[in-house]
Design an enzyme around this catalytic site. Sequence first.
Site, PDB file in Angstrom:
ATOM      1  CG  HIS A   1       0.475   6.834   5.598  1.00  0.00           C
ATOM      2  ND1 HIS A   1       1.474   7.407   6.258  1.00  0.00           N
ATOM      3  CD2 HIS A   1       0.627   5.622   5.237  1.00  0.00           C
ATOM      4  CE1 HIS A   1       2.172   6.458   6.632  1.00  0.00           C
ATOM      5  NE2 HIS A   1       1.829   5.306   5.867  1.00  0.00           N
TER       6      HIS A   1
ATOM      7  CG  HIS B   1      -0.400   1.258   7.303  1.00  0.00           C
ATOM      8  ND1 HIS B   1       0.512   0.822   8.010  1.00  0.00           N
ATOM      9  CD2 HIS B   1       0.224   2.084   6.465  1.00  0.00           C
ATOM     10  CE1 HIS B   1       1.674   1.310   7.668  1.00  0.00           C
ATOM     11  NE2 HIS B   1       1.482   2.152   6.966  1.00  0.00           N
ATOM     12  CD  GLU B   2      -0.701   2.532   2.786  1.00  0.00           C
ATOM     13  OE1 GLU B   2      -0.227   3.775   2.545  1.00  0.00           O
ATOM     14  OE2 GLU B   2      -0.363   1.522   2.952  1.00  0.00           O
TER      15      GLU B   2
ATOM     16  CB  CYS C   1       5.312   2.381   7.365  1.00  0.00           C
ATOM     17  SG  CYS C   1       4.774   3.842   6.474  1.00  0.00           S
ATOM     18  CG  LEU C   2       6.750   1.220   1.259  1.00  0.00           C
ATOM     19  CD1 LEU C   2       6.448   1.567   0.055  1.00  0.00           C
ATOM     20  CD2 LEU C   2       7.995   0.207   1.168  1.00  0.00           C
TER      21      LEU C   2
ATOM     22  N   GLY D   1       0.924  -1.142  -0.135  1.00  0.00           N
ATOM     23  CA  GLY D   1      -0.032   0.082   0.010  1.00  0.00           C
ATOM     24  C   GLY D   1       0.952   1.297   0.081  1.00  0.00           C
TER      25      GLY D   1
ATOM     26  CD  GLN E   1       3.254   5.828   2.769  1.00  0.00           C
ATOM     27  OE1 GLN E   1       2.330   5.463   2.193  1.00  0.00           O
ATOM     28  NE2 GLN E   1       4.415   5.245   3.421  1.00  0.00           N
TER      29      GLN E   1
HETATM   30 NI    NI Z   1       2.923   3.391   5.771  1.00  0.00          NI
END
Ligand code: NI
Length: 203
Positions: free
Chosen positions: A135, A131-132, A89-90, A46, A51
């Site tokens: 963000h 999660h997304e 998470c990226l 995701g 991000q």
């Molecule tokens: Ni993340």
Amino acid sequence: MALLKVIKYGHPILRQVAQKYKHKSEIDQNFIDDLIETMKREDGVGLAATQVAVPRRLVVVTDTKELYIILNPVIAARSVKTETEVEGCLSLPGLQGRVERHLKIVVRGLDRFGEPLEITASNLLARVFQHEIDHLNGVMYIDRAEPESLNWVDYVEDEAGQEKTQLTPTQIEEIQEVFRERYNQDLSELQFEPAEALVEEKV
Ligand code: NI
């Protein structure tokens, strides 16, 4: 298509509340393709526009079988039942932590052409959506993670040459220190903490 740079914990944009799409003409199809390409290239499941330093309400999510693109996503329904599982998470590379999420949710929003879309998601897919969408509200999983579950993840070889994961416990202060030095040295202003109103919004 172009790969986009994924910003890391400490970058102030990760703490912004992203803006809604108000009109179809605001939807940038090339940007959506780039976001998908970036998620795939980074081996993510995701990615939120936030991000890649674009604070708009757009997320892409995949369960490897299907790809979901949703603008202005809202969680319209949540199961009472929750599950606590490990997340990464990226924007927080090398870290993991356990987070409680609703097991099943209904997400409503718009597809990439601005048409209404509803997705019912369970288990991992539901987790990734939560999660997304977090963000987009300036919330990161470490805000919700059980503090004692935060670990650095390293891949090491054992005596037999087999790769295995090695976990090293950490805490928020150390994580901030690492991200200040390793990823955000070029930024004049860092923001690690979420906006205060958002901290209270728990599962
Ligand atoms: Ni993340």
